[in-house]
Design an enzyme around this catalytic site. Structure first.
Site, mmCIF file in Angstrom:
data_model
loop_
_atom_site.group_PDB
_atom_site.id
_atom_site.type_symbol
_atom_site.label_atom_id
_atom_site.label_comp_id
_atom_site.label_asym_id
_atom_site.label_seq_id
_atom_site.Cartn_x
_atom_site.Cartn_y
_atom_site.Cartn_z
ATOM 1 C CG ASP A 96 0.240 7.784 -1.081
ATOM 2 O OD1 ASP A 96 0.983 8.723 -0.810
ATOM 3 O OD2 ASP A 96 0.596 6.786 -1.743
ATOM 4 C CE1 TYR A 113 -3.443 -1.687 1.323
ATOM 5 C CE2 TYR A 113 -1.401 -2.569 2.206
ATOM 6 C CZ TYR A 113 -2.558 -2.732 1.479
ATOM 7 O OH TYR A 113 -2.828 -3.940 0.913
ATOM 8 C CE1 TYR A 163 6.828 -0.542 2.454
ATOM 9 C CE2 TYR A 163 8.759 0.334 3.568
ATOM 10 C CZ TYR A 163 7.480 0.503 3.082
ATOM 11 O OH TYR A 163 6.854 1.723 3.208
ATOM 12 C CD GLU A 208 3.920 10.404 5.852
ATOM 13 O OE1 GLU A 208 4.584 10.423 4.796
ATOM 14 O OE2 GLU A 208 3.067 11.277 6.133
ATOM 15 C CG ASP A 209 -0.856 6.544 9.181
ATOM 16 O OD1 ASP A 209 -0.861 7.659 9.737
ATOM 17 O OD2 ASP A 209 -1.732 5.698 9.381
HETATM 18 O O1 TRH Z 1 1.962 1.032 3.414
HETATM 19 P P1 TRH Z 1 3.155 1.869 3.608
HETATM 20 O O2 TRH Z 1 4.421 1.267 3.242
HETATM 21 O O3 TRH Z 1 2.966 3.222 2.834
HETATM 22 C C1 TRH Z 1 4.005 3.882 2.135
HETATM 23 C C2 TRH Z 1 4.584 5.008 2.945
HETATM 24 O O4 TRH Z 1 3.617 5.863 3.499
HETATM 25 C C3 TRH Z 1 5.512 5.833 2.110
HETATM 26 O O5 TRH Z 1 5.997 6.928 2.862
HETATM 27 C C4 TRH Z 1 4.787 6.296 0.872
HETATM 28 O O6 TRH Z 1 5.596 7.056 0.115
HETATM 29 C C5 TRH Z 1 4.311 5.076 0.118
HETATM 30 O O7 TRH Z 1 3.424 4.339 0.937
HETATM 31 C C6 TRH Z 1 3.631 5.417 -1.171
HETATM 32 O O8 TRH Z 1 3.279 2.279 5.158
HETATM 33 P P2 TRH Z 1 2.414 3.245 6.089
HETATM 34 O O9 TRH Z 1 2.642 4.661 5.714
HETATM 35 O O10 TRH Z 1 2.730 2.871 7.449
HETATM 36 O O11 TRH Z 1 0.897 2.898 5.794
HETATM 37 C C7 TRH Z 1 0.283 1.735 6.249
HETATM 38 C C8 TRH Z 1 -1.143 2.010 6.670
HETATM 39 O O12 TRH Z 1 -1.821 0.789 6.894
HETATM 40 C C9 TRH Z 1 -1.238 2.789 7.966
HETATM 41 O O13 TRH Z 1 -2.298 3.727 7.881
HETATM 42 C C10 TRH Z 1 -1.587 1.736 8.995
HETATM 43 C C11 TRH Z 1 -2.424 0.802 8.183
HETATM 44 N N1 TRH Z 1 -2.530 -0.582 8.648
HETATM 45 C C12 TRH Z 1 -3.783 -1.070 8.950
HETATM 46 O O14 TRH Z 1 -4.778 -0.347 8.868
HETATM 47 N N2 TRH Z 1 -3.912 -2.384 9.305
HETATM 48 C C13 TRH Z 1 -2.838 -3.214 9.427
HETATM 49 O O15 TRH Z 1 -3.015 -4.396 9.777
HETATM 50 C C14 TRH Z 1 -1.547 -2.672 9.147
HETATM 51 C C15 TRH Z 1 -0.337 -3.540 9.293
HETATM 52 C C16 TRH Z 1 -1.430 -1.364 8.751
#
Ligand code: TRH
Length: 400
Positions: A22, A20, A203, A284-285
């Protein structure tokens, strides 16, 4: 005539690779530019299913829809003829449609508009080289694309931070009614004051068993909130066949209680982070959001095949642990490394981390405050102006 000091419109292109991150970043930026800066924002996304997890009111069947002030478009291979926006953001080098690039190239001063400013928004990294690459041009005649790097220092593009986020966070932390509401919304009473509240977004992770063992046998009661996701099978497996009980989405064993949560919408996720004492985050986010929460956090970095993620992890640790007492810095480094697959026992690492919590609480608050000086959306708009001014000088230079 478009005022070239401030964009009126913005196209953000997002190709969802996996997870999620990107779409998380693109959606957050889209909302901020639309709602705080009044830009007409179109978000082009090729996977509405992932988008709808973050924005539940989205309808995955629609080609175009309006969500929270943003015009959300399904990005199909066959791209429609559209007039490009003033500011064009290609998220994470996702490669814009050729027809769109051609349409950008056709826009010249004589058509009454200045050429769009084309930005490639990069992934976040604390590595030193980022400062040297931030804002670098990459010519694609007659256009130029610019690299824009988020980051943690003043010479980078900063981090996404909504105007009112920190004041909303502080209001939440000072208001028992708001806190009660978030616990209620996840079907729980407010936890007892002596319970340590931990969110766990991760993860797959081999260090989970050691960590849970430490929590089960520890002195303090722990409530661990696990949003649905990739670590869930391991969480279930940990409890099955052991001396534990399960009621719906709750597991209890020793001093550990685990509650599995549905994935919540993006704004609500912030509240979850604020409501907890320690947050495990990934990618990241969510990692950035944990930093804004001003609470100690544990980062599982997105793993890369060539292992370069270790450099990124250490680059960030170097910044974050700067100014910490040596044993506190070691405690952070120890847990983060084992949580990312490094050597050592996650149970031991946890105990050191927990012992350093008072100092980490202070660090987390100061860190969030320091970072808040460098706001990505503002920097982006400043950069738009910089380019506009540079172009104006060039044209003037050619005329004289
Ligand atoms: O989902 P991710 O593992 O995304 C990853 C990384 O960004 C990585 O750097 C990138 O290269 C790859 O994707 C393709 O983790 P991230 O970045 O934390 O994104 C999760 C998003 O989900 C963040 O915007 C928060 C949101 N989120 C919710 O909206 N509700 C939830 O309940 C949770 C747990 C997260």
């Amino acid at each position: 005539m478009t005022n070239n000091l401030m964009p009126r419109s913005c196209d953000i292109f997002c190709n969802v690779i996996d997870n999620y991150g990107d779409i998380g970043v693109s959606w957050r930026l889209a909302r901020q530019l639309a709602n705080e800066f009044n830009l007409d924002v179109r978000l082009w996304v090729d996977d509405l299913g992932s988008f709808a997890r973050l924005c539940p009111e989205a309808d995955v069947k629609l080609e175009t829809q309006r969500c929270r002030g943003v015009d959300v478009r399904r990005w199909r291979k066959v791209f429609p003829d559209v007039i490009p926006a003033d500011l064009v953001i290609e998220a994470f080098g996702c490669a814009l449609p050729e027809s769109y690039i051609a349409a950008m190239a056709e826009i010249t001063g004589s058509s009454g508009r200045t050429q769009p400013v084309w930005i490639n928004l990069e992934y976040l990294s604390a590595e030193d080289w980022v400062e040297g690459c931030h804002k670098l041009p990459s010519p694609r005649p007659p256009l130029t694309r610019y690299f824009f790097f988020p980051g943690f220092t003043g010479k980078t593009g900063g981090l996404l931070l909504e105007r009112d986020l920190l004041s909303r966070r502080d209001a939440f932390l000072g208001d028992p009614v708001q806190q009660q509401a978030i616990w209620q919304s996840i079907g729980m009473a407010v936890p007892a004051a002596d319970t340590l509240k931990i969110s766990l977004f991760a993860y797959e992770n081999d260090a989970l068993t050691g960590l849970f063992d430490a929590w089960v046998d520890g002195q303090q009661r722990i409530l661990c909130l696990v949003p649905e996701g990739r670590i869930l099978p391991q969480v279930h497996e940990y409890f099955v066949g052991r001396d534990s009980s399960r009621q719906g989405d709750f597991y209890v064993r020793g001093n550990l209680q685990v509650h599995v949560l549905p994935f919540v919408e993006q704004e609500k996720y912030d509240e979850l982070l604020w409501a907890c004492d320690i947050n495990f985050v990934r990618g990241e986010d969510s990692c950035v959001r944990a930093q804004w929460a001003g609470k100690p956090f544990v980062w599982q970095i997105y793993p890369q095949h060539d292992e370069v993620h270790w450099q990124k992890l250490h680059a960030f640790l170097n910044l974050y642990a700067e100014n910490l007492a040596p044993q506190v810095a070691r405690a952070v480094q120890g847990l983060w490394e084992t949580w990312n697959g490094g050597a050592g026992s996650s149970a031991d690492a946890w105990r050191e981390f927990a012992a350093a919590r008072p100092q980490l609480d202070v660090r987390a608050k100061v860190w969030a405050y320091e970072l808040s000086e460098n706001n990505l959306a503002l920097n982006l708009l400043d950069f738009f102006q910089e380019i506009g001014t540079m172009r104006a000088f060039k044209i003037e230079g050619q005329q004289t």
